[in-house]
Design a protein around this motif. Structure first.
Motif, short mmCIF file in Angstrom:
data_model
loop_
_atom_site.label_atom_id
_atom_site.label_comp_id
_atom_site.label_asym_id
_atom_site.label_seq_id
_atom_site.Cartn_x
_atom_site.Cartn_y
_atom_site.Cartn_z
N SER A 144 0.84 -1.20 0.00
CA SER A 144 0.00 0.00 0.00
C SER A 144 0.87 1.24 0.00
O SER A 144 2.08 1.18 0.30
N ILE A 145 0.26 2.37 -0.32
CA ILE A 145 0.97 3.65 -0.25
C ILE A 145 1.37 3.94 1.19
O ILE A 145 2.48 4.43 1.45
N GLU A 146 0.50 3.62 2.13
CA GLU A 146 0.81 3.87 3.55
C GLU A 146 2.04 3.08 3.98
O GLU A 146 2.93 3.60 4.66
N GLU A 147 2.11 1.81 3.57
CA GLU A 147 3.27 1.01 3.91
C GLU A 147 4.52 1.51 3.19
O GLU A 147 5.63 1.42 3.73
N THR A 148 4.35 2.03 1.99
CA THR A 148 5.48 2.62 1.26
C THR A 148 6.10 3.74 2.08
O THR A 148 7.33 3.81 2.24
N MET A 149 5.28 4.63 2.59
CA MET A 149 5.80 5.75 3.37
C MET A 149 6.39 5.28 4.70
O MET A 149 7.41 5.81 5.16
N GLU A 150 5.77 4.28 5.31
CA GLU A 150 6.30 3.76 6.57
C GLU A 150 7.67 3.14 6.36
O GLU A 150 8.60 3.38 7.15
N LEU A 151 7.82 2.34 5.30
CA LEU A 151 9.13 1.77 5.03
C LEU A 151 10.12 2.87 4.65
O LEU A 151 11.30 2.81 5.04
N GLY A 152 9.65 3.86 3.92
CA GLY A 152 10.53 4.98 3.58
C GLY A 152 11.09 5.66 4.82
O GLY A 152 12.27 6.02 4.87
N ARG A 153 10.27 5.82 5.84
CA ARG A 153 10.74 6.44 7.09
C ARG A 153 11.76 5.53 7.78
O ARG A 153 12.74 6.01 8.37
N LEU A 154 11.53 4.22 7.72
CA LEU A 154 12.49 3.28 8.30
C LEU A 154 13.82 3.35 7.56
O LEU A 154 14.90 3.32 8.18
N LEU A 155 13.77 3.46 6.24
CA LEU A 155 15.00 3.55 5.45
C LEU A 155 15.73 4.86 5.72
O LEU A 155 16.96 4.90 5.76
N ALA A 156 14.97 5.93 5.90
CA ALA A 156 15.60 7.21 6.24
C ALA A 156 16.34 7.13 7.57
O ALA A 156 17.38 7.77 7.76
N LYS A 157 15.81 6.34 8.47
CA LYS A 157 16.42 6.19 9.80
C LYS A 157 17.60 5.23 9.79
O LYS A 157 18.65 5.50 10.37
N HIS A 158 17.42 4.08 9.13
CA HIS A 158 18.41 3.01 9.21
C HIS A 158 19.34 2.93 7.99
O HIS A 158 20.33 2.21 8.04
N GLY A 159 19.00 3.64 6.92
CA GLY A 159 19.79 3.58 5.71
C GLY A 159 19.22 2.59 4.72
O GLY A 159 18.75 1.52 5.10
#
Length: 381
Positions: free
Chosen positions: A97-112
């Motif tokens: 989903s788009i919501e999960e896309t943004m959630e994973l994006g935030r995780l990637l921004a944090k963890h690389g």
């Protein structure tokens, strides 16, 4: 090289078996899967764990492989990112989903994002290796328009209608599950993302009225087996995915594309035609060719991949072997980067999800606000 996996279905088993074949020092140190259907592909002596977190903590793998059904990817990738595992590989599509896309994006921004690799295997294909080389030389010039399709045979379409993928809640929908490969390629070729999309489609073939009339014909629709959360009859299933879809996309560069997919095509093909200001490229993954022509009519390249070693490599037109070889080179430090990134995969997923939104809502869907939110995460370098 220690590998642990979440999910050991046919796809995961196939890719992991290639890792062991091409990298003999691989050791499978654990798996998490409540229903390990293809465990023999990595070894029945592989230790089993009751959770991803426990597996990662105890085995401390060099590579964590996420090969579970799509709806579980986000939580399992999160567990990998929050552990000290150095590399994570996830099958496509990454999230549903788009919501999960943004959630994973935030995780990637944090963890690389460099720790996370993705199985968008067509980027590794010889078709795309050769097409990228031609584009780098400017043979096509600016891309102006494209047409493409992915048409799969009745045996494969029936698999989708019987398998867990038949439910949008599990898979994210057919366009996302199957065609994210293709949408990723055309993002790559245009060097941009869809700015707005429209789409039409529905369920037209896998309906009770078209069910086979004989046992012999019925066998066609059971060639490709399914296990987890499956049903037996693709024509009377409870699935809510569709079996044909036509889409039009306008890219940020101004290029446009018409894309068509159908799950009930007896003579399969997966064609593309890319038009540029200076030339064109046309090819077919199934039929195994790529022809590139300059605008003066002179043929720049005419490749036949249906013959020779490449023709015998099997799955995904030989690209599975090429993908695993490239990933091994990357893990060993012999390659600086891979042809596709997790960010590319998320952007292809957004395109697929937007196309389904456009189809179900009956309107053109603009993506400027979605891309603005995604870009605000700073994942593109």
């Amino acid at each position: 090289m220690k590998i642990a996996t979440a999910g050991i279905g046919l796809r995961a088993g196939h890719v992991l078996a290639l890792f062991r074949q091409m990298m003999p020092e691989v050791e499978f140190v654990g798996y998490y899967d409540p229903q390990p259907t293809y465990l023999e592909m990595i070894g029945t002596d592989t230790p089993r764990f009751d959770s991803v977190e426990e597996m990662l903590a105890q085995t401390k793998p060099d590579l964590f492989f996420v090969g579970s059904p799509n709806e579980f990817h986000l939580d399992q990738i999160r567990a990998g990112l929050e552990s000290d595992v150095p590399h994570i590989f996830t099958e496509k599509p990454v999230v549903v989903s788009i919501e999960e896309t943004m959630e994973l994006g935030r995780l990637l921004a944090k963890h690389g994002s460099d720790r996370l690799m993705v199985g968008l295997v067509l980027r590794y294909s010889q078709h795309m290796v050769d097409l990228r080389a031609a584009m780098a030389e400017g043979v096509l010039g600016q891309i102006t328009s494209l047409e493409a399709n992915e048409h799969i045979g009745p045996y494969h379409g029936a698999f989708f209608m019987r398998d867990w993928r038949r439910m949008v809640s599990h898979s994210g929908g057919f366009m996302l599950e199957k065609c994210c490969h293709d949408l990723d390629l055309y993002n790559m070729i245009t060097g941009s993302r869809p700015a707005r999309v429209a789409s039409f489609g529905g369920r037209r073939s896998f309906l009770p009225d078209h069910a086979p009339a004989s046992n012999a014909e019925n066998e066609i629709f059971h060639i490709k087996g399914s296990v987890w959360n499956s049903v037996d009859d693709p024509f009377h299933s409870d699935g809510d995915i569709i079996d044909c879809q036509t889409a039009i996309l306008e890219y940020e560069t101004g290029a446009s594309m018409a894309f068509h997919t159908n799950l009930n095509v007896p003579d399969e093909h997966r064609r593309f035609c890319v038009m540029g200001a200076m030339g064109m490229a046309e090819g077919d993954f199934v039929r195994g060719y790529l022809k590139i022509t300059r605008r003066d009519g002179k043929v720049y390249a005419d490749h036949d991949y249906s013959k020779g070693d490449r023709a015998t490599l099997g799955s995904h037109y030989g690209a599975d072997h090429m993908m695993v070889a490239d990933i091994i080179a990357y893990l060993k430090g012999a390659a600086e980067a891979l042809p596709v990134s997790i960010v590319d995969a998320l952007e292809a997923g957004v395109a697929a999800l937007a196309l389904d939104e456009a189809r179900s809502a009956g309107r053109v869907v603009g993506l400027s606000e979605t891309w603005a939110e995604f870009d605000s995460l700073g994942l593109r370098r």
